[in-house]
Scaffold this active site. Structure first.
Site, PDB file in Angstrom:
ATOM      1  CG  ASP A   1     -32.942 -29.431  18.140  1.00  0.00           C
ATOM      2  OD1 ASP A   1     -33.098 -29.059  16.958  1.00  0.00           O
ATOM      3  OD2 ASP A   1     -31.895 -29.239  18.777  1.00  0.00           O
TER       4      ASP A   1
ATOM      5  CE  LYS B   1     -30.606 -23.082  16.198  1.00  0.00           C
ATOM      6  NZ  LYS B   1     -29.874 -24.098  16.947  1.00  0.00           N
TER       7      LYS B   1
ATOM      8  CD  GLN C   1     -26.994 -24.282  19.262  1.00  0.00           C
ATOM      9  OE1 GLN C   1     -28.102 -23.822  19.041  1.00  0.00           O
ATOM     10  NE2 GLN C   1     -26.291 -24.911  18.330  1.00  0.00           N
TER      11      GLN C   1
END
Ligand code: NDP
Length: 296
Positions: free
Chosen positions: A120, A53, A97
């Site tokens: 997200d 990422k 994460q």
């Protein structure tokens, strides 16, 4: 029918190029989008994701802020970091994460993320906006799946779509996206009766189950578009002892013999996730600075 293969890797690469151009244009106007990724603990798979990422964020011309915290981090410390990132003007997107190490509760951490920076798409506010058809940030994998559907079927209005899987992460948001585009949507799950018959109604079949090659020829209507979100690691004795390979939730060859178009695993939906994370970061940066999102 022999299906066209939907090349998610190429699509994602092309999308990243377009994002890079848009980011350069934005930088010319004094705005450099920034993405903060928070990794707690040392889960090896998460480390790989976070590294790639960060790499792709920088390649797109954005700022990448990595926060690596030890597994001993407390709930309070983690939530305080999120609060600091919310207040940080250089940060347009925040991604924590998952999964978090044992002992940490993800839900209150996610709830702390400013919805304007929720790249997200996991906060209740983002989910609510998606469910009520309002503008907001959409979870990356579902967004990627939808872009691949539209790459072969630009107008899904009136199409029968069946999504197998109802998770908040994948199944439900994919269903909302298809509904927004006027598909007729059915969500199937582990309690669905005669799953094969339900799936065979689908012009668009999306598999998000997490069971290797569960959907086969019996589940696919002739001429359907099949999107396989599943990523499963299975033993591959043909490659050698202890070897594994990745397979989807769809038995590829069997389904491809009937489908009009199908995503492979790997190389289908998977590569779209990070590209859509970058897209969401760009979207968040534009929205936060009152700028129109460039056409991508
Ligand atoms: P979950 O385990 O959260 O959800 C699985 C869903 O499948 C549930 O709704 C479950 O039903 C349903 N299901 C399970 N067994 C059956 C069955 N026998 N018949 C019908 N439905 C069934 O998984 P996720 O949604 O998080 O992930 C789905 C897949 O997508 C996984 O393979 C995952 O690895 C992959 N994935 C890929 C990503 C990427 O490409 N980057 C990102 C995220 C996920 P019920 O609700 O009734 O239990």
């Amino acid at each position: 029918m022999s299906a066209a293969i939907i090349d998610g890797k190429a699509f994602a690469q092309n999308l990243r190029e377009r994002i890079k151009k848009a980011v350069a244009d934005l930088a010319g106007r004094g705005v450099v989008p920034g993405l903060a990724v928070v990794l707690v603990g040392d889960d090896p798979a998460s480390q790989v994701y976070v590294r790639s990422k960060a790499k792709q964020t920088i390649e797109a011309g954005m700022r990448s802020f990595e926060h690596r915290l030890p597994a001993t981090t407390s709930q309070h410390e983690l939530e305080s970091l999120v609060a600091r990132l919310n207040a940080d003007e250089a940060v347009d997107g925040i991604l924590v994460q998952l999964p978090l190490p044992a002992g940490l509760d993800a839900a209150p951490v996610i709830a702390k993320i400013d919805p304007a920076k929720d790249v997200d798409g996991l906060t209740d506010i983002s989910a609510g906006r998606l469910a009520s058809g309002r503008r907001g940030l959409v979870p990356c994998t579902p967004l990627g799946a939808m872009l691949l559907v539209k790459s072969v079927l630009p107008d899904v209005a009136g199409a029968e779509a069946v999504i197998v899987g109802r998770s908040n992460l994948v199944g439900k948001p994919v269903a909302q996206l298809l509904l927004q585009e006027n598909a007729t949507v059915t969500i199937a799950h582990s309690r669905t009766r005669d799953l094969a018959a339900v799936c065979r109604r689908a012009d668009i079949l999306v598999a998000a189950v997490g069971r290797p090659e569960m959907l086969g020829a019996d589940h696919v209507k002739e001429g359907a578009v099949v999107i396989d979100v599943g990523i499963n690691r299975v033993p591959a004795p043909d490659l050698g002892p202890d070897k594994t390979r990745l397979v989807g939730d769809v038995a590829f060859e069997a389904a491809a013999a009937k489908a009009r178009a199908i995503t492979p695993v790997p190389g289908g939906v998977g590569p779209m996730t990070i590209a859509c994370l970058l897209r969401n970061t760009l979207t968040a940066a534009c929205a936060r600075h009152g700028l129109d999102l460039p056409a991508l």
